[in-house]
Motif scaffolding. Sequence first.
Motif, PDB file in Angstrom:
ATOM      1  N   GLU A  92      12.858 -61.520   6.585  1.00 45.85           N
ATOM      2  CA  GLU A  92      14.180 -60.905   6.666  1.00 45.85           C
ATOM      3  C   GLU A  92      15.067 -61.663   7.657  1.00 45.85           C
ATOM      4  OE1 GLU A  92      14.332 -56.641   6.767  1.00 45.85           O
ATOM      5  OE2 GLU A  92      12.488 -56.414   5.581  1.00 45.85           O
ATOM      6  N   CYS A  93      14.469 -62.178   8.713  1.00 46.72           N
ATOM      7  CA  CYS A  93      15.221 -62.998   9.665  1.00 46.72           C
ATOM      8  C   CYS A  93      15.716 -64.282   9.001  1.00 46.72           C
ATOM      9  CB  CYS A  93      14.350 -63.347  10.873  1.00 46.72           C
ATOM     10  SG  CYS A  93      14.075 -61.978  12.012  1.00 46.72           S
ATOM     11  N   LEU A  94      14.879 -64.889   8.177  1.00 52.66           N
ATOM     12  CA  LEU A  94      15.281 -66.121   7.494  1.00 52.66           C
ATOM     13  C   LEU A  94      16.475 -65.868   6.582  1.00 52.66           C
ATOM     14  CD1 LEU A  94      11.825 -67.704   6.569  1.00 52.66           C
ATOM     15  CD2 LEU A  94      13.459 -68.541   8.264  1.00 52.66           C
ATOM     16  N   GLN A  95      16.453 -64.746   5.873  1.00 53.73           N
ATOM     17  CA  GLN A  95      17.584 -64.442   4.987  1.00 53.73           C
ATOM     18  C   GLN A  95      18.869 -64.296   5.792  1.00 53.73           C
ATOM     19  OE1 GLN A  95      17.319 -61.470   1.718  1.00 53.73           O
ATOM     20  NE2 GLN A  95      19.016 -60.417   2.743  1.00 53.73           N
ATOM     21  N   GLU A 142      15.782 -76.081  13.021  1.00 55.08           N
ATOM     22  CA  GLU A 142      14.992 -76.854  12.057  1.00 55.08           C
ATOM     23  C   GLU A 142      14.173 -75.982  11.128  1.00 55.08           C
ATOM     24  OE1 GLU A 142      12.768 -79.744  14.274  1.00 55.08           O
ATOM     25  OE2 GLU A 142      14.540 -81.013  14.630  1.00 55.08           O
ATOM     26  N   ASN A 143      13.968 -74.729  11.479  1.00 53.70           N
ATOM     27  CA  ASN A 143      13.216 -73.825  10.607  1.00 53.70           C
ATOM     28  C   ASN A 143      14.112 -72.966   9.723  1.00 53.70           C
ATOM     29  OD1 ASN A 143      10.216 -74.030  11.208  1.00 53.70           O
ATOM     30  ND2 ASN A 143      11.026 -73.846  13.280  1.00 53.70           N
ATOM     31  N   ARG A 144      15.415 -73.199   9.765  1.00 55.10           N
ATOM     32  CA  ARG A 144      16.314 -72.442   8.888  1.00 55.10           C
ATOM     33  C   ARG A 144      16.060 -72.789   7.434  1.00 55.10           C
ATOM     34  NH1 ARG A 144      21.846 -73.316  12.437  1.00 55.10           N
ATOM     35  NH2 ARG A 144      21.454 -71.668  13.977  1.00 55.10           N
ATOM     36  N   ARG A 145      16.184 -71.792   6.569  1.00 52.13           N
ATOM     37  CA  ARG A 145      15.988 -72.001   5.131  1.00 52.13           C
ATOM     38  C   ARG A 145      17.146 -71.342   4.395  1.00 52.13           C
ATOM     39  NH1 ARG A 145       9.692 -70.027   4.846  1.00 52.13           N
ATOM     40  NH2 ARG A 145       8.959 -71.159   6.704  1.00 52.13           N
ATOM     41  N   PRO A 146      18.273 -72.025   4.317  1.00 50.36           N
ATOM     42  CA  PRO A 146      19.454 -71.449   3.645  1.00 50.36           C
ATOM     43  C   PRO A 146      19.119 -70.991   2.231  1.00 50.36           C
ATOM     44  CG  PRO A 146      20.007 -73.477   4.782  1.00 50.36           C
ATOM     45  CD  PRO A 146      18.520 -73.391   4.816  1.00 50.36           C
TER      46      PRO A 146
END
Length: 761
Positions: free
Chosen positions: A94-97, A290-294
């Motif tokens: 949920e944090c990634l979203q 660097e760990n973001r996943r748009p």
Amino acid sequence: MKNIEEIMQTLTLEEKASLCQGATFWNTVEIPEKGIPSILVTDGPHGLRKQTGAEDNFGLNDSIPATCFPSAAAIGNSWNKELIYKIGEALGEECLQEEVSVLLGPGANIKRSPLCGRNFEYFSEDPYLSSSMAKNHVMGVQSKGVGTSLKHFAVNNQETRRMSVNALVDERTLREIYLASFESVVKESKPWTVMAAYNRVNGEFCCENQYLIQDILRKDWGYDGVVVSDWGATNDQVKGINMGFDLRMPYCGEHKTKQIIEAVENGTLPESKLDDTVRRILLLVKKGTENRRPGTTYDVEAHHALAEKAALESAVLLKNENQVLPIAKTDKIAIIGSLAKFVRYQGGGSSHINATVDTYILEELNQNYPEVHYEYARGYRLKKDEIDEAYVKDAENAGKSADKIVLFLGLPNGWESEGFDRKHLNIPNNQIDLLEKLSKLGKPIIVYLFAGAPVVMDWDNNADAVYAMYTAGQAMPSALLKLLFGKVSPSGKLSETYPLRIEHTPCSLNYPELEQAEYKEGIFVGYRYYEKKALPVKYPFGYGLSYTSFEYGNLMVDKKDLKDTEVLHVSVDITNSGNVEGKETVQLYVADKESSVPKAVKELKGFEKVTLLPGETKTVEFVLDKRSFAYFNTQISDWYVESGEYELLIGSSSIDIRVSETIYVESTVTVRKKYDEYVTMDELGKTAVGKNFMGQMMAGMPEGPSEEEKERMLDDEDNIEDVPMDFAAMGQDMPLIKVCDMTAGSFPYEAVNEILNALNN
């Protein structure tokens, strides 16, 4: 993001200082021209509280929809390490979203008193259980490339005056109870950040505390991540940076940045210390970006299903007389209580989540159990603790026409929250009054209790069954009904003790204190206290019933004698001896049979949760190491195992021990005590040097009565004055130096130094 050392070479002093506090309430500072982006942090710990409008840290303003999982107090009752890891993974997704880089949590503070208003955010009264759950939470979240913030470091055990109170705690208690809850989390799961608490510990605020940050966290535990303040907790950031502190949150004004600049310029803060802080902050930003996943999205329904599983495993069945539970769907039931309609499934404050699903019990019944015939009545007022006779009459009428009564009781919103402590352990009187009146109807009564911490339960004699649901998250209504109708057998175990009354709790005489909070109870917190005092409790630590039964047997150890440098392998067989599938939490406690220092009767040192079909047997294994038998020895500033016998106690709760075994552990460490002139005769007599001295000293003294003479004196009831006094025992507590004072020079003061030199060398 560029190489950190390359960035460091380009930064001015002003830019370095600016990076040491937030840019906004939730964002870090960005310096685009130097290749430094900003990252977003948000509240947790059991759900994502990302605000889209006005920002605050009290849960007042709107936040995006997110899954509200059971709070720590609830999930702690699951004793399920794999489950909380999966919840961590879901939180990370949920944090990634939402492009959140750090989720603020979990909370690993120990539940010193059940009155603490924030206990619903903490796992347990026991540091082993608390750290085990927190560790898996952190690993689950960070497996998704999202950071965590282990909080509130440390000794943040009351909300009253939380921003200024000074917690006074001795070193052994700190190490064994309050820091132990954080230690393995830091060492093994390596949270990206550790959040320093508001309060002071032994005179120093946590954000500037040399002992906590520099000595323990950095040097002893080897932590190299970012130490961030709780929001507004920093008092002297220059001092803090000198101690290994890093990031002030939120943004507090440019004058705070100027203070850091001036400290470097006047030499109060070495620039090398500031550089260390900036490097850690830049590494955090680098990992976050660097760990973001748009474009990442999470499965809302799957996360809700996970929340339901967590709620199912967190519910604790406290009472089930005559096996009234589970009930049949053909039973006509009366659903009574405002909490059935206005469900309270989370606490108040910064952890308050805008849930993706928000249903109440009646909706869940109507949607998924259309065949169940029920009647609903409010029964009591929720906002005011007043008896409403109309509500009571409606409840009595509903109860009269029902086969069984399902009553919803607990703490209303506003009775427990971040920011204040409870004044008592009672539920509202109007609820107790209603239960008493309904009990006179002669119908089976099933109580569902909603509270984030223990309550006094002297009313439960009027109930046939009681479930403690805690703050079990958004899926609690569906989980509750599955437990009610027996679709799932309960498996929760209490992660804290339910006392009979507030006066029995360890720090009831002085909790909460306003300025100096003295932890006079020491290591005796929770079950450690109740067992040491031999106090009866309402429901013990580790307790919880099931719809099935379990048998324990075949306890095995791979050795019965070991050194403290070795590990011990322990196994035990668990059998489901009932008729339905169930889960059992197997708990291993260690008891030191004889100790030279005060210790708990026993301490939790292992647990495993297993699922068993009817008739199935599984072997549960544990591995114990030095820490399983050690206490923190302040003389050597290290963990120390005394040579001696230890009992391994395995059972279903802290008081329901099913099998045991005794082993012998040999210490490989010699502790040399430093003696001074106030060493007692008793202590002297336990040393070789002392025995020699005592022999010489006693040689010139008249002998006391023989054993035969003592017996003769005791048999002579006509001479009451003739009592065999033990003169040696009378002198056991006399200090060595006082022997000089009491012997008129026959024992010279010079002899004291000779004896001390012999003892210490």
